[in-house]
Write an enzyme that holds these catalytic residues in place. Structure first.
Site, short mmCIF file in Angstrom:
data_model
loop_
_atom_site.label_atom_id
_atom_site.label_comp_id
_atom_site.label_asym_id
_atom_site.label_seq_id
_atom_site.Cartn_x
_atom_site.Cartn_y
_atom_site.Cartn_z
CB SER A 127 45.04 -85.38 -48.94
OG SER A 127 43.34 -86.12 -48.86
CD GLU A 129 41.21 -91.19 -49.43
OE1 GLU A 129 40.61 -90.15 -49.56
OE2 GLU A 129 41.16 -91.90 -49.50
CE1 TYR A 151 47.10 -88.50 -53.20
CE2 TYR A 151 44.99 -89.03 -51.60
CZ TYR A 151 45.78 -87.88 -52.37
OH TYR A 151 45.71 -86.62 -52.39
P1 NAP Z 1 45.79 -83.51 -60.16
O1 NAP Z 1 45.14 -82.58 -61.33
O2 NAP Z 1 45.68 -84.92 -60.59
O3 NAP Z 1 47.60 -83.08 -60.88
C1 NAP Z 1 48.61 -84.36 -59.82
C2 NAP Z 1 49.93 -83.66 -60.73
O4 NAP Z 1 50.99 -84.20 -60.79
C3 NAP Z 1 49.66 -83.14 -62.48
O5 NAP Z 1 51.00 -82.03 -62.76
C4 NAP Z 1 50.86 -84.61 -62.80
O6 NAP Z 1 51.64 -84.24 -63.87
C5 NAP Z 1 51.64 -83.96 -61.60
N1 NAP Z 1 52.22 -85.83 -61.16
C6 NAP Z 1 52.24 -86.35 -61.42
N2 NAP Z 1 53.32 -87.99 -61.65
C7 NAP Z 1 54.34 -86.69 -60.89
C8 NAP Z 1 55.79 -87.55 -61.29
N3 NAP Z 1 56.29 -88.84 -61.06
N4 NAP Z 1 56.54 -86.12 -61.16
C9 NAP Z 1 55.98 -84.99 -61.00
N5 NAP Z 1 54.59 -84.98 -61.07
C10 NAP Z 1 53.61 -85.76 -61.04
O7 NAP Z 1 46.39 -82.99 -58.93
P2 NAP Z 1 45.57 -81.95 -57.79
O8 NAP Z 1 43.51 -81.98 -57.89
O9 NAP Z 1 45.96 -80.27 -58.86
O10 NAP Z 1 46.07 -81.72 -56.72
C11 NAP Z 1 47.22 -81.14 -56.60
C12 NAP Z 1 47.46 -81.99 -55.27
O11 NAP Z 1 46.89 -82.20 -53.78
C13 NAP Z 1 47.98 -83.26 -54.94
O12 NAP Z 1 49.11 -83.74 -54.00
C14 NAP Z 1 46.61 -84.07 -54.59
O13 NAP Z 1 47.12 -85.15 -54.17
C15 NAP Z 1 46.76 -82.46 -53.80
N6 NAP Z 1 45.16 -82.63 -53.23
C16 NAP Z 1 43.86 -82.42 -53.50
C17 NAP Z 1 43.02 -82.18 -53.55
C18 NAP Z 1 41.63 -82.79 -54.06
O14 NAP Z 1 40.58 -82.94 -53.61
N7 NAP Z 1 42.00 -81.83 -55.15
C19 NAP Z 1 42.49 -82.71 -52.37
C20 NAP Z 1 43.65 -82.70 -51.45
C21 NAP Z 1 44.80 -82.98 -51.99
P3 NAP Z 1 50.76 -84.83 -65.11
O15 NAP Z 1 49.97 -83.84 -66.11
O16 NAP Z 1 52.47 -85.39 -66.09
O17 NAP Z 1 50.89 -86.19 -64.78
O1 G4F Z 2 36.13 -87.57 -56.11
P1 G4F Z 2 36.59 -88.86 -55.42
O2 G4F Z 2 37.09 -90.47 -56.83
O3 G4F Z 2 37.17 -88.22 -55.04
P2 G4F Z 2 38.16 -89.26 -53.45
O4 G4F Z 2 38.26 -90.30 -53.65
O5 G4F Z 2 37.89 -88.02 -52.32
O6 G4F Z 2 39.28 -87.98 -53.51
C1 G4F Z 2 40.09 -86.65 -54.51
O7 G4F Z 2 40.13 -86.06 -52.64
C2 G4F Z 2 41.14 -86.19 -52.09
C3 G4F Z 2 40.68 -85.47 -50.54
O8 G4F Z 2 39.79 -86.01 -49.64
C4 G4F Z 2 41.99 -86.37 -52.20
F1 G4F Z 2 42.88 -86.60 -51.54
C5 G4F Z 2 42.86 -86.69 -53.78
O9 G4F Z 2 43.89 -86.58 -53.95
C6 G4F Z 2 41.35 -86.53 -54.14
O10 G4F Z 2 41.59 -85.69 -55.14
O11 G4F Z 2 36.04 -89.90 -55.12
C7 G4F Z 2 34.59 -89.37 -54.07
C8 G4F Z 2 33.86 -90.21 -53.37
C9 G4F Z 2 34.60 -91.51 -52.93
O12 G4F Z 2 33.82 -91.65 -51.89
C10 G4F Z 2 34.13 -92.30 -53.82
O13 G4F Z 2 33.64 -93.75 -53.68
O14 G4F Z 2 33.00 -90.10 -54.86
C11 G4F Z 2 33.09 -91.73 -54.40
N1 G4F Z 2 32.37 -92.44 -56.51
C12 G4F Z 2 31.00 -93.44 -56.38
N2 G4F Z 2 31.43 -93.60 -57.52
C13 G4F Z 2 32.72 -92.64 -57.30
C14 G4F Z 2 31.79 -92.51 -58.24
N3 G4F Z 2 34.53 -91.89 -57.53
C15 G4F Z 2 34.29 -91.71 -58.59
N4 G4F Z 2 35.78 -91.29 -58.41
N5 G4F Z 2 33.93 -92.42 -59.61
C16 G4F Z 2 32.86 -92.73 -59.66
O15 G4F Z 2 32.22 -93.85 -60.61
#
Ligand code: NAP
Ligand code: G4F
Length: 328
Positions: A127, A129, A151
């Site tokens: 990520s 992050e 995280y």
């Molecule tokens: P998400 O919607 O939060 O999905 C997370 C998945 O992980 C869910 O299916 C959840 O299952 C599963 N999980 C949680 N705890 C687990 C456990 N103990 N054992 C097995 N599975 C478990 O995340 P996403 O947005 O699809 O992201 C997919 C991956 O990419 C994650 O690793 C995330 O950290 C990473 N990532 C995401 C972003 C982004 O912007 N979306 C960016 C960079 C990296 P349940 O439904 O059962 O909770």
């Molecule tokens: O949407 P966010 O919660 O995503 P964040 O923290 O960037 O993390 C996501 O992206 C990562 C990749 O860079 C992934 F690895 C991670 O698993 C996840 O998918 O927050 C985005 C931004 C932050 O700066 C937060 O402080 O939005 C700001 N924010 C402002 N108000 C808020 C809010 N975020 C959330 N969730 N809720 C608010 O009310």
């Protein structure tokens, strides 16, 4: 027919990746946790071709059993506790799942492929992050990691463990450093979806305002459907490697609000947005913007959906969903 195992099948990326792999003719297995996971029905309805296997990233033997059943050519480790804000309050469990969970699945793949370390191609969901307090703009594969949340720290552990297994055992293990990617399937706790749902409800007269935290943070937001294509392309390379996947653009929460409210014909959103310190984080990642040149050059990957297109897609989806829910 190639076979793939996806952890995190119930999540946003799991569903898009399953659709992509099924369309390519893969036999797709998804790992689902818990004895009665409430998202099982969603997976069965959205991607009915996926075969679900129960297991948990915290349970090595459940991972080994899933590998024995799926006999995968490719493993995509998308499972994680992925909500950054939650990770401060639940640092231990986040570290166990998002960090140690990677070690568990790597070890399961290593044991399963003991006769040929490169038998299974492995993808780790790293990520942006991990860049946290960014040391370089834009961020690239070589940028120093400086995570700002439990995280982010857990993801750094998983990232380096993936590299270590590649270097130690010759595993075909790649790590995608993905920047924020969103969609109508994004969880409602993340800021893009929180805003698209609220804007739809405001437009329909179902609520008056949305309460947010830091409006100044900037993110490099892309469309999740585009990003799973990059994951698959990584595993088709002869050599495993690490890639930044991003759009190369950055936008503030304020710009996101502009576009979301414009999509429902509201130009001045100031009366509809409130701020509450409860949504501020103990440490913020102020600016993320990735350099996707390597993914473009080596993988031939490009994003298809731009930022305005993404926001419009999400708001339009939520207008439809909220209208149906409200019986309007
Ligand atoms: P998400 O919607 O939060 O999905 C997370 C998945 O992980 C869910 O299916 C959840 O299952 C599963 N999980 C949680 N705890 C687990 C456990 N103990 N054992 C097995 N599975 C478990 O995340 P996403 O947005 O699809 O992201 C997919 C991956 O990419 C994650 O690793 C995330 O950290 C990473 N990532 C995401 C972003 C982004 O912007 N979306 C960016 C960079 C990296 P349940 O439904 O059962 O909770
Ligand atoms: O949407 P966010 O919660 O995503 P964040 O923290 O960037 O993390 C996501 O992206 C990562 C990749 O860079 C992934 F690895 C991670 O698993 C996840 O998918 O927050 C985005 C931004 C932050 O700066 C937060 O402080 O939005 C700001 N924010 C402002 N108000 C808020 C809010 N975020 C959330 N969730 N809720 C608010 O009310």
């Amino acid at each position: 027919m190639p076979s793939a195992l996806i952890t995190g099948i119930t999540g946003q990326d799991g569903l898009y990746l399953a659709e992509l792999l099924l369309a390519k003719g893969y036999d797709v297995y998804g790992l689902i946790r818990g004895q009665n996971n409430p998202k099982r029905a969603l997976v069965e309805e959205t991607v009915p071709g996926v075969k679900l296997l129960t297991g948990d990233l915290g349970d090595l033997s459940s991972l080994l059993r899933a590998l024995e059943v799926a006999q995968p050519d490719e493993v995509y480790n998308l499972g994680a506790i992925s909500f950054v804000a939650y990770s401060w309050e639940n640092a231990r469990v986040t570290s166990e799942v998002t960090g140690m969970g990677v070690l568990n699945i790597l070890e399961a793949v290593r044991l399963y492929s003991h006769d040929d370390p490169a038998k299974v191609r492995f993808y780790q969901a790293s990520s942006s992050e991990m860049f946290g307090k960014v040391q370089e703009v834009p961020q690239r594969e070589s940028t120093l990691l400086w995570p700002r949340s439990p995280y982010g720290v857990a993801k750094v552990f998983g990232h380096y463990m993936t590299i270590n297994y590649r270097e130690s055992y010759g595993m075909h293990a790649s790590s995608g450093i993905l920047f924020n990617h969103e969609s109508p399937r994004r969880g409602p706790e993340f800021v893009t979806r929180k805003i698209s749902i609220a804007v739809a409800r405001i437009a329909l007269g179902l609520q008056d305002h949305v309460t947010l935290g830091n409006l100044d943070a900037k993110r490099d937001w892309g469309f999740a459907g585009d990003y799973v294509e990059a994951m698959w392309r990584m595993l088709q390379q002869p050599e495993a490697d690490d890639y930044v996947v991003a759009t190369g653009e950055t936008h503030s929460i304020g710009e996101l609000l502009d576009l979301a409210f414009q999509a429902v014909g509201i130009d001045d959103w100031s009366g509809h947005v409130q701020q509450n310190p409860a949504f501020m984080r103990p440490a913020e990642v102020d600016l993320l913007v990735g350099d996707p040149s390597k993914a473009q050059d080596v993988l031939g990957w490009t994003r298809q959906v731009d930022f305005p297109g993404l926001v419009k897609m999400m708001v339009e989806n939520d207008l439809e969903e909220q209208r149906l829910l409200a019986g309007k």
